[in-house]
Design an enzyme around this catalytic site. Structure first.
Site, PDB file in Angstrom:
ATOM      1  CG  ASP A   5      -1.480  -1.217   1.708  1.00 35.86           C
ATOM      2  OD1 ASP A   5      -0.995  -2.293   1.306  1.00 35.86           O
ATOM      3  OD2 ASP A   5      -2.416  -1.176   2.515  1.00 35.86           O
ATOM      4  CB  ALA A   6       4.118   1.923   1.615  1.00 35.76           C
TER       5      ALA A   6
END
Length: 366
Positions: free
Chosen positions: A155-156
């Site tokens: 997600d980062a």
């Protein structure tokens, strides 16, 4: 009776995905969803209280909302986004290194581009300069201290890298790009499955199986795919950095085409359609966004990928309630799970608006 119900569902699904897409209807649906979300901005969604205005959840909303603002034809949406940014004093969220808390910086960069006021990006530049000159000493292993000070979950790659890319483009200072590329490559080496051309959500899912299939979370890969687009638009197409990100993008696009469901969405566990038949609109909207962008840029063949975008968009529109809420958004999580027609989240709206911004152009919008 059960067989009749299933048959009706199939017929409805086929009719929906076959519908022609008109630019005016794309804008109409984007406005419905955007307006509903603004009206319900401070509602409770996944948690027991509203999200902080600078939380990653809202950051993802703003990324889509600012794309819609550029299309809307009036400043209502820009004014709303600017007011939120002013309330936050143009600061990122509370954690210095954590990628989630950088997400809102993408909004600040876009508002700076519109209004040209340096105060809009000065806090982000100051914080990112600190990170560059005091890089985290942690490693990506989840068993080590402060491991999320680096991008060790997929997600980062949506949250922080596009901010670095935007600062590079805005300032012309290559140090921002160099830092971002180094960290992005470390994450990709850590989480990218070269056989499947998908990202594991994090280290905890590598080597594990769910009903005999590898676990690739739809929204997690949606974050990555949309993040790649939001990076690529900031880079020079002839640069080696652009070619690096484009290589990943093309591999993922090819895989996504292969695993899209007949209904038009992507399963919450991308390789486990049989076990996760419920639609999920946040990951699917990000995939639709990324594929439509690729066609618009001449990177993906329209004849090959266009039908997938059409099916994807029509499927997402089919999950908007009559009030304008986008349903079937999986709550906050980190793995395949459940979604419901009457449940939403702010990042789902952001993903849908991002998708609409490219679908609109693809089907003739000016």
């Amino acid at each position: 009776m059960k067989k009749l119900f299933i048959a009706l569902l199939i017929v409805c699904s086929v009719n929906l995905t076959a519908q022609e897409i008109k630019p005016s209807e794309v804008k109409k649906n984007m406005k419905r969803v955007a307006d509903w979300q603004i009206e319900h901005f401070r509602d409770h969604f996944s948690g027991k209280k509203p999200h902080h205005i600078a939380d990653w959840t809202n950051g993802a909303l703003y990324i889509g909302m600012v794309k819609w603002a550029a299309m809307a034809g009036d400043d209502t949406y820009y004014d709303w986004l600017k007011k939120i940014s002013e309330d936050q004093e143009w600061k990122l969220h509370r954690r210095q290194y954590h990628a989630d808390d950088h997400t809102v910086g993408q909004l600040y960069c876009e508002l700076y581009r519109k209004y040209g006021d340096k105060k809009m990006i000065e806090p982000t530049i100051k914080q990112f300069n600190y990170i560059m000159y005091h890089p985290s000493q942690s490693i990506l292993d989840w068993k080590t201290p402060y491991h999320q000070d680096r991008w060790n979950w997929c997600d980062a790659l949506f949250m922080s890298p596009p901010v670095w890319a935007k600062l590079y483009r805005i300032t012309g200072e290559k140090k921002y790009l160099d830092f971002m590329v180094t960290e992005f490559k470390a994450t990709t080496d850590f989480l990218f499955d070269k056989k499947e051309n998908l990202y594991y959500r994090d280290q905890n899912y590598i080597g594990k199986l769910d009903n005999g299939t590898k676990i690739f979370w739809s929204r997690g890969n949606g974050w990555v795919f949309a993040g790649l687009v939001n990076i690529l638009v900031e880079l020079e197409p002839q640069s080696k950095q652009y070619k690096y990100f484009l290589g990943i993008y093309k591999k993922m696009a090819k895989k996504l085409l292969e695993i899209q469901t007949a209904e038009g969405h992507w399963a919450m566990s991308l390789l486990g359609q049989k076990f996760y038949p419920t639609p999920e609109t946040s990951g699917s909207s990000f995939f639709t966004f990324g594929l439509a962008w690729g066609i618009n840029q001449g990177i993906l063949d329209k004849g090959t990928y266009g039908p997938a975008v059409k099916k994807g968009w029509n499927a997402m529109v089919g999950h908007i309630t009559k009030d304008g809420m986008l349903g079937y958004v999986q709550p906050i999580g980190a793995a395949p799970g459940k979604a419901w027609p009457d449940k939403t989240e702010v990042y789902g709206t952001g993903a849908f608006l991002s998708a609409g911004s490219e679908v609109y152009k693809l089907f003739g919008g000016k």
